[in-house]
Write an enzyme that holds these catalytic residues in place. Structure first.
Site, mmCIF file in Angstrom:
data_model
loop_
_atom_site.group_PDB
_atom_site.id
_atom_site.type_symbol
_atom_site.label_atom_id
_atom_site.label_comp_id
_atom_site.label_asym_id
_atom_site.label_seq_id
_atom_site.Cartn_x
_atom_site.Cartn_y
_atom_site.Cartn_z
ATOM 1 N N ASP A 1 0.810 -1.231 0.000
ATOM 2 C CA ASP A 1 0.000 0.000 0.000
ATOM 3 C C ASP A 1 0.839 1.275 0.000
ATOM 4 O O ASP A 1 0.317 2.355 -0.273
ATOM 5 C CB ASP A 1 -0.918 0.022 1.231
ATOM 6 N N ARG B 1 -18.120 -1.053 -23.041
ATOM 7 C CA ARG B 1 -18.501 -1.205 -21.633
ATOM 8 C C ARG B 1 -17.691 -0.270 -20.739
ATOM 9 O O ARG B 1 -16.589 0.127 -21.097
ATOM 10 C CB ARG B 1 -18.152 -2.614 -21.146
ATOM 11 N N GLY C 1 -5.758 -0.960 -1.160
ATOM 12 C CA GLY C 1 -5.516 0.395 -0.650
ATOM 13 C C GLY C 1 -6.620 0.719 0.319
ATOM 14 O O GLY C 1 -7.694 1.193 -0.062
HETATM 15 O O1 F6P Z 1 -2.281 -4.213 4.293
HETATM 16 C C1 F6P Z 1 -2.129 -4.398 2.949
HETATM 17 C C2 F6P Z 1 -3.356 -4.878 2.278
HETATM 18 O O2 F6P Z 1 -2.878 -5.231 1.047
HETATM 19 C C3 F6P Z 1 -4.538 -3.914 2.206
HETATM 20 O O3 F6P Z 1 -4.510 -3.058 1.107
HETATM 21 C C4 F6P Z 1 -5.717 -4.851 2.125
HETATM 22 O O4 F6P Z 1 -6.893 -4.237 2.591
HETATM 23 C C5 F6P Z 1 -5.291 -5.947 3.007
HETATM 24 O O5 F6P Z 1 -3.888 -6.034 2.896
HETATM 25 C C6 F6P Z 1 -5.927 -7.281 2.714
HETATM 26 O O6 F6P Z 1 -5.411 -8.204 3.617
HETATM 27 P P1 F6P Z 1 -5.885 -9.699 3.818
HETATM 28 O O7 F6P Z 1 -5.166 -10.493 2.803
HETATM 29 O O8 F6P Z 1 -5.445 -10.057 5.184
HETATM 30 O O9 F6P Z 1 -7.355 -9.726 3.639
#
Ligand code: F6P
Length: 341
Positions: free
Chosen positions: A127, A162, A170
């Site tokens: 992120d 489309r 993020g």
């Molecule tokens: O923290 C990084 C991230 O990639 C976030 O952007 C995302 O919301 C989250 O991890 C998803 O994590 P998980 O794989 O634990 O659902």
């Protein structure tokens, strides 16, 4: 010195490159030994580790994921968690820890550091939202994966007239959406930092069709319409209290079709963005962080985190790094808006 290494939070391309650099330089130049804790703080809490020497890190540089495993375990959510961590370290003869992670893993490292654990941090997250460092490794790989998806979606969107909506990761920061959207020539980019007006988004879509092109929207999973999305409230949360996101693109599908009468389809990139081999940029940054982290541990720079400042790797206070998230500045987003519609 015997040093524990762990990777916590969502995995990220480049983690293995950090581990390799720590072990190669730590064993070769400094004569340290390593213990690899499994699955982030879970391994330290439960005393689960694996050997981590030069043979174990051979060949891992280009591999995605982490050979140590990862989890979102939070020791401070468990009774006696901090004591259990200290107990494991003492039992294993481990004198210091190198924690590789994002805001949550390093937040735990900061607190443990304040309680006397000797710890050095390495920032990690696709992120790119950690304060105190210009970039985190994994971000470049994620952006390139998302950009390639946008490139591919352009041609199929044109063929079918489309609206194609690409949802990228993020949670609090729109760095991936903004970079992939700019690089891929998206017609609308939506980020968590700036609430969007759905009417305005639909105007951009109509404008794009008027020019006989098909619109591509790149949206960060944490972006919100003005007023919010009612359905998002009951999502499950992890040990750090974060709701599981995902689903904005599907909500947009319905809204856009209802308001414009144009067919809209969602592509949720999800974990594809975190998988696979890191880019050259991420391998180099991760390697530089690993080398700096083991030098910091060797020099007893406890409570510090490696950071990229300009082109140099520096050490900053862990507490500074985890104090505030680095979000997209408004002027950067306004620059991208020039290409909307
Ligand atoms: O923290 C990084 C991230 O990639 C976030 O952007 C995302 O919301 C989250 O991890 C998803 O994590 P998980 O794989 O634990 O659902």
């Amino acid at each position: 010195m015997r040093i524990g290494v762990l990777t916590g939070g969502g995995d990220c391309p480049g983690l293995n490159a950090v581990i390799r650099a720590i072990v190669r330089k730590g064993s070769g130049d400094h004569g340290h030994e390593f213990v690899g804790y499994r699955d982030g703080w879970r391994g330290v809490l439960e005393g689960e580790s694996r050997p981590l020497g030069v043979p174990e890190v051979r060949g891992i540089l280009p591999r995605g994921g982490t050979i140590l495993g990862s989890s979102r375990t939070n020791p401070f959510k468990q009774d006696g968690g901090a004591e259990a961590v200290s107990g494991t370290l003492e039992g294993d003869g481990v004198e210091a820890l190198i924690a590789i992670g994002g805001e949550d893993t390093l937040g735990v490292a900061t607190r443990l550091g304040q309680e006397g654990v000797r710890v050095v941090g390495v920032p990690k997250t696709i992120d790119n939202d950690l304060g105190a460092t210009d970039y985190t490794f994994g971000f470049d790989t994620a952006v390139n994966i998302a950009m390639e998806a946008v490139d591919r979606l352009h041609t199929t969107a044109e063929s079918h007239h489309r609206v194609l909506i690409v949802e990228v990761m993020g949670r609090h920061a729109g760095w991936i959406a903004l970079h992939a959207g700019i690089a891929g020539g998206a017609n609308v980019i939506l980020i968590p930092e700036v609430d969007f007006d759905i009417e305005r988004v639909c105007d951009y879509i109509e404008r794009r069709f008027e020019q006989e092109y098909a619109p591509i929207l790149v949206v960060a999973e944490g972006a919100k319409p003005e007023g919010g999305i009612p359905e998002a409230k009951d999502a499950p949360t992890d040990a750090f209290g974060h709701a599981r996101l995902g689903g904005l693109a599907h909500w947009l599908e319905g809204e856009i079709e209802g308001r414009t009468g144009r067919e809209a389809r969602a592509t949720v990139l999800g974990h594809v963005q975190r998988g696979g081999t890191p880019t050259a940029f991420d391998r180099v940054l991760a390697t530089r962080f690993g080398l700096a982290a083991i030098d910091a541990a060797d020099a007893g720079e406890w409570g510090k985190m490696t950071a990229l400042r300009g082109t140099e790797i520096e050490l900053v206070d862990l507490s500074e790094a985890t104090a505030e998230l680095k979000t997209v500045p408004e002027h950067f987003y306004r620059g991208a808006e020039v290409f909307f519609g």
